[in-house]
Design a protein around this motif. Structure first.
Motif, PDB file in Angstrom:
ATOM      1  N   MET A 157      -4.901   6.087  -2.357  1.00 37.48           N
ATOM      2  CA  MET A 157      -3.610   6.606  -1.899  1.00 37.48           C
ATOM      3  C   MET A 157      -3.660   8.129  -1.742  1.00 37.48           C
ATOM      4  N   LYS A 158      -4.350   8.813  -2.650  1.00 34.51           N
ATOM      5  CA  LYS A 158      -4.502  10.268  -2.539  1.00 34.51           C
ATOM      6  C   LYS A 158      -5.240  10.618  -1.248  1.00 34.51           C
ATOM      7  N   TYR A 159      -6.302   9.875  -0.962  1.00 34.94           N
ATOM      8  CA  TYR A 159      -7.062  10.104   0.266  1.00 34.94           C
ATOM      9  C   TYR A 159      -6.163   9.915   1.493  1.00 34.94           C
ATOM     10  N   LEU A 160      -5.385   8.830   1.510  1.00 33.46           N
ATOM     11  CA  LEU A 160      -4.493   8.589   2.647  1.00 33.46           C
ATOM     12  C   LEU A 160      -3.477   9.720   2.805  1.00 33.46           C
ATOM     13  N   ALA A 161      -2.945  10.201   1.689  1.00 34.50           N
ATOM     14  CA  ALA A 161      -1.984  11.309   1.743  1.00 34.50           C
ATOM     15  C   ALA A 161      -2.645  12.559   2.306  1.00 34.50           C
ATOM     16  N   GLU A 162      -3.893  12.817   1.890  1.00 39.09           N
ATOM     17  CA  GLU A 162      -4.621  13.978   2.411  1.00 39.09           C
ATOM     18  C   GLU A 162      -4.908  13.847   3.904  1.00 39.09           C
ATOM     19  N   MET A 163      -4.994  12.606   4.392  1.00 43.45           N
ATOM     20  CA  MET A 163      -5.219  12.344   5.813  1.00 43.45           C
ATOM     21  C   MET A 163      -3.888  12.265   6.579  1.00 43.45           C
ATOM     22  N   ASN A 164      -2.789  12.627   5.894  1.00 48.82           N
ATOM     23  CA  ASN A 164      -1.445  12.586   6.481  1.00 48.82           C
ATOM     24  C   ASN A 164      -1.035  11.183   6.911  1.00 48.82           C
ATOM     25  N   CYS A 165      -1.483  10.194   6.161  1.00 52.76           N
ATOM     26  CA  CYS A 165      -1.102   8.807   6.417  1.00 52.76           C
ATOM     27  C   CYS A 165      -0.398   8.299   5.171  1.00 52.76           C
ATOM     28  N   VAL A 166       0.841   7.919   5.324  1.00 50.20           N
ATOM     29  CA  VAL A 166       1.594   7.400   4.194  1.00 50.20           C
ATOM     30  C   VAL A 166       2.020   5.973   4.527  1.00 50.20           C
ATOM     31  N   PRO A 167       1.433   4.972   3.834  1.00 48.32           N
ATOM     32  CA  PRO A 167       1.828   3.582   4.101  1.00 48.32           C
ATOM     33  C   PRO A 167       3.302   3.372   3.801  1.00 48.32           C
ATOM     34  N   ARG A 168       3.912   2.473   4.552  1.00 44.87           N
ATOM     35  CA  ARG A 168       5.329   2.188   4.317  1.00 44.87           C
ATOM     36  C   ARG A 168       5.553   1.484   2.992  1.00 44.87           C
ATOM     37  N   ASP A 169       4.584   0.674   2.587  1.00 48.34           N
ATOM     38  CA  ASP A 169       4.709   0.016   1.286  1.00 48.34           C
ATOM     39  C   ASP A 169       3.317  -0.183   0.706  1.00 48.34           C
ATOM     40  N   LEU A 170       3.243  -0.242  -0.595  1.00 49.88           N
ATOM     41  CA  LEU A 170       1.993  -0.462  -1.293  1.00 49.88           C
ATOM     42  C   LEU A 170       2.175  -1.701  -2.158  1.00 49.88           C
ATOM     43  N   THR A 171       1.597  -2.801  -1.703  1.00 49.56           N
ATOM     44  CA  THR A 171       1.678  -4.049  -2.452  1.00 49.56           C
ATOM     45  C   THR A 171       0.350  -4.773  -2.359  1.00 49.56           C
ATOM     46  N   ALA A 172       0.048  -5.586  -3.345  1.00 47.40           N
ATOM     47  CA  ALA A 172      -1.190  -6.365  -3.303  1.00 47.40           C
ATOM     48  C   ALA A 172      -1.118  -7.435  -2.231  1.00 47.40           C
ATOM     49  N   TRP A 173       0.055  -8.015  -1.994  1.00 47.85           N
ATOM     50  CA  TRP A 173       0.145  -9.145  -1.074  1.00 47.85           C
ATOM     51  C   TRP A 173      -0.103  -8.754   0.371  1.00 47.85           C
ATOM     52  N   ASN A 174       0.131  -7.519   0.781  1.00 46.65           N
ATOM     53  CA  ASN A 174      -0.065  -7.203   2.195  1.00 46.65           C
ATOM     54  C   ASN A 174      -1.515  -6.844   2.514  1.00 46.65           C
ATOM     55  N   THR A 175      -2.440  -7.121   1.580  1.00 45.93           N
ATOM     56  CA  THR A 175      -3.845  -6.843   1.852  1.00 45.93           C
ATOM     57  C   THR A 175      -4.526  -8.033   2.517  1.00 45.93           C
ATOM     58  N   HIS A 176      -3.847  -9.140   2.700  1.00 42.93           N
ATOM     59  CA  HIS A 176      -4.444 -10.270   3.418  1.00 42.93           C
ATOM     60  C   HIS A 176      -3.361 -11.143   4.012  1.00 42.93           C
ATOM     61  N   GLN A 177      -3.755 -11.936   4.943  1.00 45.38           N
ATOM     62  CA  GLN A 177      -2.857 -12.911   5.568  1.00 45.38           C
ATOM     63  C   GLN A 177      -3.245 -14.309   5.076  1.00 45.38           C
TER      64      GLN A 177
END
Length: 82
Positions: free
Chosen positions: A61-81
């Motif tokens: 998450m720190k890396y994503l923030a440094e890349m100016n990318c902020v996910p709308r939500d952080l949940t385990a379930w949205n990592t797969h379909q």
């Protein structure tokens, strides 16, 4: 997503757009999705293992923030379909 390069961020391998449903192709996750892994190992993980996972999630998450990318939500379930 294809621009990210971090050990705690799943790598995008490709996108299929020539079908009704757009599909993303990601790197192989040996243990499956985080959600499935946590469900299958419920009550079997030590505090040290869980804290290690949390550290990895925080680093990603720190890396994503440094890349100016902020996910709308952080949940385990949205990592797969399913």
């Amino acid at each position: 997503m294809g621009l990210f390069n971090h050990p705690n961020i799943i790598r995008l391998e490709g996108v299929v757009t020539k079908s009704q449903a757009v599909m993303t192709i990601t790197e192989f996750m040996e243990n499956g999705s985080l959600d499935l892994f946590l469900r299958q190992n419920d009550g079997q993980l030590t505090v040290i293992q869980l804290v290690g996972m949390l550290g990895g999630i925080a680093a990603g998450m720190k890396y994503l923030a440094e890349m100016n990318c902020v996910p709308r939500d952080l949940t385990a379930w949205n990592t797969h379909q399913q």
